[in-house]
Design a protein around this motif. Structure first.
Motif, PDB file in Angstrom:
ATOM      1  N   LEU A 169       8.446   1.526  -6.864  1.00  0.00           N
ATOM      2  CA  LEU A 169       7.007   0.863  -7.351  1.00  0.00           C
ATOM      3  C   LEU A 169       7.125   0.055  -8.372  1.00  0.00           C
ATOM      4  N   GLN A 170       6.461  -1.196  -8.491  1.00  0.00           N
ATOM      5  CA  GLN A 170       6.490  -2.169  -9.543  1.00  0.00           C
ATOM      6  C   GLN A 170       5.002  -2.650  -9.676  1.00  0.00           C
ATOM      7  N   LEU A 206       4.068  -7.158  -1.635  1.00  0.00           N
ATOM      8  CA  LEU A 206       4.297  -8.638  -1.723  1.00  0.00           C
ATOM      9  C   LEU A 206       6.006  -8.924  -1.088  1.00  0.00           C
ATOM     10  N   TYR A 207       5.884  -9.656  -0.002  1.00  0.00           N
ATOM     11  CA  TYR A 207       7.153  -9.953   0.588  1.00  0.00           C
ATOM     12  C   TYR A 207       7.321 -11.504   0.432  1.00  0.00           C
ATOM     13  N   ALA A 238       8.504  -6.054  -2.860  1.00  0.00           N
ATOM     14  CA  ALA A 238       7.715  -5.134  -3.847  1.00  0.00           C
ATOM     15  C   ALA A 238       6.521  -4.715  -3.664  1.00  0.00           C
ATOM     16  N   MET A 239       6.322  -3.454  -4.167  1.00  0.00           N
ATOM     17  CA  MET A 239       5.007  -2.951  -4.002  1.00  0.00           C
ATOM     18  C   MET A 239       4.315  -2.052  -4.947  1.00  0.00           C
ATOM     19  N   SER A 240       2.978  -1.847  -5.171  1.00  0.00           N
ATOM     20  CA  SER A 240       2.476  -1.101  -6.134  1.00  0.00           C
ATOM     21  C   SER A 240       1.210  -0.319  -5.601  1.00  0.00           C
ATOM     22  N   LYS A 241       0.614   0.369  -6.368  1.00  0.00           N
ATOM     23  CA  LYS A 241      -0.498   1.284  -5.857  1.00  0.00           C
ATOM     24  C   LYS A 241      -1.620   0.478  -5.507  1.00  0.00           C
ATOM     25  N   ILE A 242      -2.411   0.941  -4.525  1.00  0.00           N
ATOM     26  CA  ILE A 242      -3.466  -0.022  -4.043  1.00  0.00           C
ATOM     27  C   ILE A 242      -4.435  -0.259  -5.109  1.00  0.00           C
TER      28      ILE A 242
END
Length: 421
Positions: A40-41, A343-344, A352-356
Motif C-alpha cells: 500500500l502507498q 489508481l491505474y 497503486a492502492m491505499s486504504k479507502i
C-alpha cells in the motif's frame, strides 16, 4: 438489418488465465490489485492533476439538494437529481465552473411533458440534452429547462440491466445476468430511441441460456442493502438470503453494473466481475483485467460461493484518457470488510492502492481527502463533499488551514464539488 455477433467461449479462458497467474502474456492490460494490496502507498491528488478547485453549489430555499440524491457532470454542467418518490422528485442543473443554479428540469407526473423518474440520461455525443424515461416513452429537455419534445418508445418494455448511453439518436445498453447454477451472459443492445433494435452483441455466454424476462419467486427472504465504497458514487450493493422456488436455499449478491464512454470507447463493468469490457471491440472484448490473485472471487459461481474475507471485488471505477480510479472491498460490506482506493496509470501500467479512508491526500491545498467518482470529456475528475463532511473533517483537524470557500457556505448548504484537472 439486425445482426448478432458472438465471442464464443472467449471470456472464460481469458479470464481464468489472466487471473490465475498462470500466463500474463494475454493481449490485455492488467491492473495489479493483488500486488498493490501487498504494498500500500499514499495516493496524492497531484497524481491525478495539477489543480484542485472547490465549487459550492448555489443554495437557496428554492434550490435545495434533498437527503437522497445523485449527480452527473458534463464539460459545462452539473445535473443533480433528488431521487425521492412522487412529487418529491426533482432534477436541477448548475454551472460546473461556478456552481450557479441554472434551472429545474421538468417535473414528475402523468401529463405529456412529465417524466416518470427524475434520473436523466445524458447525451454522450456532447449535445446539451437530458432524456427522461416514462412508461409510454421519453421526454427531452435542454439544460436550461426548455421542453424539447417527446418520443413514443417501447424501451421501458424491455428488461434492461444497465444504465443506458445515448448518442444523438442511438441508445446503447447492456443486458446481463447470472444464475445460481453459474450460467452468465452479457449482451450489448443498440436501439433507436423508439425502442427498435438495431443490433446486438453477445459478449459473454457461459452455461445454459438465461431468460432475462424470467420472474423468480423468493420465500423467507432477508435483504441487506449497502452503499458502495466511494462517497456519493451512487452505486449500491445488496445480499439476498432466502429460498428460491427453482433452486431452494440461496445467498445471492447483487451490485451496480457500470457503463460509460471514454475517448469514444463504450466500457462496461459487471458487478463482481474482474474485467472491464470494450463493448465496441471486434476481437477480444476485454479491455482491462483486475488481477486479484489469491483473493479472486469466482464470479462464475455467483449464487453458490459466498463472499468472505478471502475475496476481494472491485466496487467503483472512473476512467479518463490516461487513468482508471477504482475502489476495492476485501470481504462483504458490514462484516469487518476492508476498503481500498486504487489508481491505474494506463500509460505506464503501474497500479497503486491505499486504504479507502485515506483517499487521495490533498497535497495541493492540504484539505480533506479527495474521492473522484465522475469525469467528463475534458478529463476533469469530480468528487463531492457535503457540509457535514466538511464540518467533520475540520473538527478532526482543528489546526488545518481553512480553504476560503468554507467562509461562503450558508447553514445547510448544498454539496460542494471538488474538481481536479
Amino acid at each position: 438489418m439486425k445482426r448478432l455477433k458472438q465471442y464464443a467461449g472467449l471470456l472464460t479462458g481469458l479470464l481464468l488465465i489472466s487471473c490465475s497467474g498462470v500466463d500474463r502474456t494475454v493481449n490485455m492490460n492488467t491492473i495489479d490489485v493483488a500486488g498493490a494490496m501487498e504494498n500500500l502507498q499514499e495516493l496524492k491528488v497531484s497524481q491525478l492533476g495539477s489543480k484542485i478547485r472547490f465549487v459550492p453549489l448555489e443554495t437557496s430555499d428554492s434550490v435545495l439538494v434533498a437527503d437522497h440524491w445523485d449527480f452527473w457532470v458534463t464539460d459545462k454542467y452539473v445535473i443533480v437529481s433528488n431521487v425521492g418518490r412522487g412529487s418529491s422528485q426533482r432534477c436541477m442543473t448548475f454551472d460546473l465552473n461556478t456552481g450557479k443554479y441554472i434551472a429545474t428540469i421538468g417535473h414528475p407526473g402523468q401529463d405529456p411533458e412529465a417524466y416518470g423518474s427524475s434520473v436523466p440520461v445524458l447525451d454522450a455525443s456532447g449535445n446539451d440534452v437530458l432524456y427522461f424515461f416514462k412508461p409510454t416513452g421519453i421526454v427531452k429537455y435542454s439544460m436550461d429547462g426548455r421542453f424539447l419534445g417527446s418520443i413514443n418508445s417501447t424501451i421501458m418494455n424491455r428488461r434492461l440491466t444497465s444504465y443506458p448511453l445515448i448518442n444523438d439518436t442511438v441508445m446503447t445498453t447492456v443486458l446481463s445476468g447470472s444464475s445460481p447454477e453459474g450460467d452468465r451472459y452479457i449482451s450489448l443492445l443498440r436501439m433507436n430511441l423508439e425502442g427498435n433494435l438495431i443490433d446486438s452483441t453477445a459478449v459473454v455466454t457461459q452455461g445454459k441460456p438465461i431468460d432475462p424476462n424470467a420472474r423468480v419467486r423468493y420465500f423467507d427472504v432477508s435483504i441487506q442493502n449497502y452503499p458502495s465504497l466511494m462517497p456519493y458514487s451512487g452505486l449500491k450493493y445488496s445480499r439476498i438470503k432466502g429460498r428460491r422456488e427453482d433452486v431452494g436455499a440461496v445467498v445471492e449478491i447483487k451490485g451496480s453494473d457500470q457503463m460509460w464512454q471514454t475517448d469514444g470507447y463504450i466500457r462496461f463493468h459487471q458487478a463482481f466481475n474482474d474485467s472491464i469490457y470494450d463493448m465496441t471491440a471486434e476481437n477480444t472484448p476485454i479491455a482491462y483485467v483486475f488481477d486479484t490473485g489469491k483473493w479472486r472471487y469466482p464470479v462464475e459461481e455467483t449464487g453458490k460461493t459466498e463472499m468472505t474475507s478471502d475475496h476481494v471485488f472491485v466496487t467503483d471505477m472512473t476512467e479518463t484518457t490516461d487513468k482508471i480510479v477504482f475502489a476495492v472491498s476485501n470481504g462483504w460490506f458490514g462484516e469487518g470488510n476492508k476498503g481500498y482506493v486504487g489508481l491505474y496509470n494506463k500509460k505506464t501500467g503501474a497500479t497503486a492502492m491505499s486504504k479507502i479512508e485515506k483517499g487521495f491526500q490533498d497535497d495541493l491545498t492540504g484539505f480533506a481527502p479527495f474521492y473522484p467518482v465522475r469525469t467528463n470529456n475534458k478529463g476533469q475528475l469530480v468528487g463531492v463533499m457535503t457540509i457535514e463532511d466538511i464540518d467533520e473533517w475540520l473538527e478532526k483537524h482543528p489546526g488545518a488551514e481553512r480553504p476560503t470557500f468554507i467562509d461562503t457556505l450558508v447553514e445547510d448548504a448544498n454539496p460542494v464539488l471538488v474538481i481536479v484537472e
